[in-house]
Motif scaffolding. Structure first.
Motif, PDB file in Angstrom:
ATOM      1  N   GLU A 155      11.830  -0.549   0.252  1.00 36.95           N
ATOM      2  CA  GLU A 155      13.128  -0.056   0.678  1.00 36.95           C
ATOM      3  C   GLU A 155      13.182   0.197   2.184  1.00 36.95           C
ATOM      4  O   GLU A 155      12.180   0.494   2.823  1.00 36.95           O
ATOM      5  CB  GLU A 155      13.475   1.227  -0.085  1.00 36.95           C
ATOM      6  CG  GLU A 155      12.461   2.343   0.101  1.00 36.95           C
ATOM      7  CD  GLU A 155      12.706   3.514  -0.826  1.00 36.95           C
ATOM      8  OE1 GLU A 155      13.794   4.099  -0.788  1.00 36.95           O
ATOM      9  OE2 GLU A 155      11.781   3.829  -1.598  1.00 36.95           O
ATOM     10  N   ASN A 156      14.382   0.053   2.735  1.00 34.49           N
ATOM     11  CA  ASN A 156      14.670   0.311   4.148  1.00 34.49           C
ATOM     12  C   ASN A 156      13.906  -0.622   5.097  1.00 34.49           C
ATOM     13  O   ASN A 156      13.530  -0.209   6.189  1.00 34.49           O
ATOM     14  CB  ASN A 156      14.402   1.781   4.501  1.00 34.49           C
ATOM     15  CG  ASN A 156      15.193   2.734   3.651  1.00 34.49           C
ATOM     16  OD1 ASN A 156      16.369   2.524   3.402  1.00 34.49           O
ATOM     17  ND2 ASN A 156      14.543   3.772   3.150  1.00 34.49           N
ATOM     18  N   TYR A 165       0.808  -1.222   0.000  1.00 34.97           N
ATOM     19  CA  TYR A 165       0.000   0.000   0.000  1.00 34.97           C
ATOM     20  C   TYR A 165       0.846   1.279   0.000  1.00 34.97           C
ATOM     21  O   TYR A 165       0.704   2.131  -0.874  1.00 34.97           O
ATOM     22  CB  TYR A 165      -0.951   0.009   1.205  1.00 34.97           C
ATOM     23  CG  TYR A 165      -1.812   1.242   1.261  1.00 34.97           C
ATOM     24  CD1 TYR A 165      -2.980   1.320   0.515  1.00 34.97           C
ATOM     25  CD2 TYR A 165      -1.439   2.348   2.020  1.00 34.97           C
ATOM     26  CE1 TYR A 165      -3.768   2.461   0.530  1.00 34.97           C
ATOM     27  CE2 TYR A 165      -2.221   3.491   2.042  1.00 34.97           C
ATOM     28  CZ  TYR A 165      -3.380   3.542   1.303  1.00 34.97           C
ATOM     29  OH  TYR A 165      -4.148   4.681   1.308  1.00 34.97           O
ATOM     30  N   TRP A 166       1.713   1.440   1.001  1.00 34.13           N
ATOM     31  CA  TRP A 166       2.381   2.720   1.203  1.00 34.13           C
ATOM     32  C   TRP A 166       3.347   3.126   0.101  1.00 34.13           C
ATOM     33  O   TRP A 166       3.429   4.323  -0.222  1.00 34.13           O
ATOM     34  CB  TRP A 166       3.040   2.782   2.583  1.00 34.13           C
ATOM     35  CG  TRP A 166       2.019   3.046   3.646  1.00 34.13           C
ATOM     36  CD1 TRP A 166       1.636   2.194   4.644  1.00 34.13           C
ATOM     37  CD2 TRP A 166       1.210   4.211   3.800  1.00 34.13           C
ATOM     38  NE1 TRP A 166       0.639   2.774   5.401  1.00 34.13           N
ATOM     39  CE2 TRP A 166       0.362   4.016   4.897  1.00 34.13           C
ATOM     40  CE3 TRP A 166       1.112   5.407   3.103  1.00 34.13           C
ATOM     41  CZ2 TRP A 166      -0.552   4.966   5.325  1.00 34.13           C
ATOM     42  CZ3 TRP A 166       0.196   6.363   3.519  1.00 34.13           C
ATOM     43  CH2 TRP A 166      -0.624   6.143   4.628  1.00 34.13           C
ATOM     44  N   PRO A 167       4.084   2.238  -0.526  1.00 36.25           N
ATOM     45  CA  PRO A 167       4.936   2.702  -1.629  1.00 36.25           C
ATOM     46  C   PRO A 167       4.144   3.373  -2.756  1.00 36.25           C
ATOM     47  O   PRO A 167       4.662   4.258  -3.440  1.00 36.25           O
ATOM     48  CB  PRO A 167       5.614   1.424  -2.120  1.00 36.25           C
ATOM     49  CG  PRO A 167       5.682   0.569  -0.903  1.00 36.25           C
ATOM     50  CD  PRO A 167       4.366   0.835  -0.193  1.00 36.25           C
ATOM     51  N   LYS A 168       2.881   3.000  -2.929  1.00 31.94           N
ATOM     52  CA  LYS A 168       2.036   3.580  -3.976  1.00 31.94           C
ATOM     53  C   LYS A 168       1.260   4.810  -3.492  1.00 31.94           C
ATOM     54  O   LYS A 168       0.647   5.507  -4.286  1.00 31.94           O
ATOM     55  CB  LYS A 168       1.039   2.536  -4.472  1.00 31.94           C
ATOM     56  CG  LYS A 168       1.686   1.318  -5.091  1.00 31.94           C
ATOM     57  CD  LYS A 168       0.656   0.253  -5.359  1.00 31.94           C
ATOM     58  CE  LYS A 168       1.317  -1.062  -5.736  1.00 31.94           C
ATOM     59  NZ  LYS A 168       0.391  -2.179  -5.635  1.00 31.94           N
ATOM     60  N   ASP A 218      11.159   6.434   3.321  1.00 34.20           N
ATOM     61  CA  ASP A 218      12.535   6.754   3.685  1.00 34.20           C
ATOM     62  C   ASP A 218      12.943   6.216   5.047  1.00 34.20           C
ATOM     63  O   ASP A 218      14.116   5.959   5.283  1.00 34.20           O
ATOM     64  CB  ASP A 218      12.741   8.277   3.665  1.00 34.20           C
ATOM     65  CG  ASP A 218      12.439   8.880   2.306  1.00 34.20           C
ATOM     66  OD1 ASP A 218      12.735   8.231   1.287  1.00 34.20           O
ATOM     67  OD2 ASP A 218      11.882   9.997   2.269  1.00 34.20           O
ATOM     68  N   VAL A 219      11.995   6.070   5.966  1.00 33.76           N
ATOM     69  CA  VAL A 219      12.335   5.609   7.318  1.00 33.76           C
ATOM     70  C   VAL A 219      12.643   4.114   7.303  1.00 33.76           C
ATOM     71  O   VAL A 219      12.254   3.391   6.391  1.00 33.76           O
ATOM     72  CB  VAL A 219      11.202   5.911   8.322  1.00 33.76           C
ATOM     73  CG1 VAL A 219      10.900   7.395   8.369  1.00 33.76           C
ATOM     74  CG2 VAL A 219       9.943   5.115   8.021  1.00 33.76           C
TER      75      VAL A 219
END
Length: 189
Positions: free
Chosen positions: A91-92, A62-65, A75-76
């Motif tokens: 990522e991360n 969900y959140w990457p989109k 980024d976190v």
């Protein structure tokens, strides 16, 4: 986000977590208002996250989109407690396999770490005295079923109210900070 009876499952939508045939997904939507939106923006400031595997698996697609809805989320560092996962395309993402990894993380000199969702993880943290503060958004309804915040025996612990807000829709938003051992006494003496 919890109900009066402590349910925290699938607050955001019907498809978020339908496990165990949970039919009340999206129960926070009727309580959305400007005040709760302002508090959510404050809580969604960039901070490293500690997530349980199930919450992570909901979020990783969900959140990457939808990163514009939570600036900095990609980024976190996302620490994930999992015995079955070792990597992710998000990522991360860093995977921890047990309580010792969480204890090492807590003892480090890094920034604050937030836990969102992750009912079993929160219960593990509470049981092992690894919670420094709680942000509770208590919604004025009971559901009678679903994953609960305090389901699996937290240790006795005292907390102090540091901040609170009541929204126009009746949601109580409370920030509690760990305050040592439980004190007892007799009322009126």
């Amino acid at each position: 986000m919890i109900t009066l009876d402590g349910v925290m499952q699938a607050p955001g939508g019907p498809e978020e977590d339908p496990s165990s045939n949970f039919k009340y997904g999206g129960w926070v939507a009727p309580f959305d208002d400007e005040v709760s939106g302002t508090v959510m923006k404050k809580l969604m400031k960039p901070a490293d996250l500690l997530l349980g595997r199930k919450t992570f698996e909901i979020w990783e697609d969900y959140w990457p989109k939808h990163a514009s809805g939570w600036p900095g989320i990609n980024d976190v560092t996302k620490y994930v407690l999992s015995t079955t996962r070792k990597n992710s395309h998000w990522e991360n993402s860093v995977f921890l396999s047990g309580l010792s990894g969480i204890e090492k993380l807590k003892a480090s000199n890094g920034s604050d770490i937030q836990v969102w969702g992750s009912s079993k993880l929160i219960q593990l943290l509470l049981k092992n005295d690894l919670v420094d503060q709680l942000w509770l958004m208590i919604h004025p309804l009971t559901l009678g079923e679903g994953k609960k915040l305090f389901n699996d025996g937290p240790i006795p612990a005292a907390f102090t109210l540091k901040e609170s807000t009541v929204t126009p829709s009746g949601v109580i938003i409370a920030n509690y900070e760990r305050a040592g051992e439980v004190k007892t006494g007799t009322v009126g003496s």
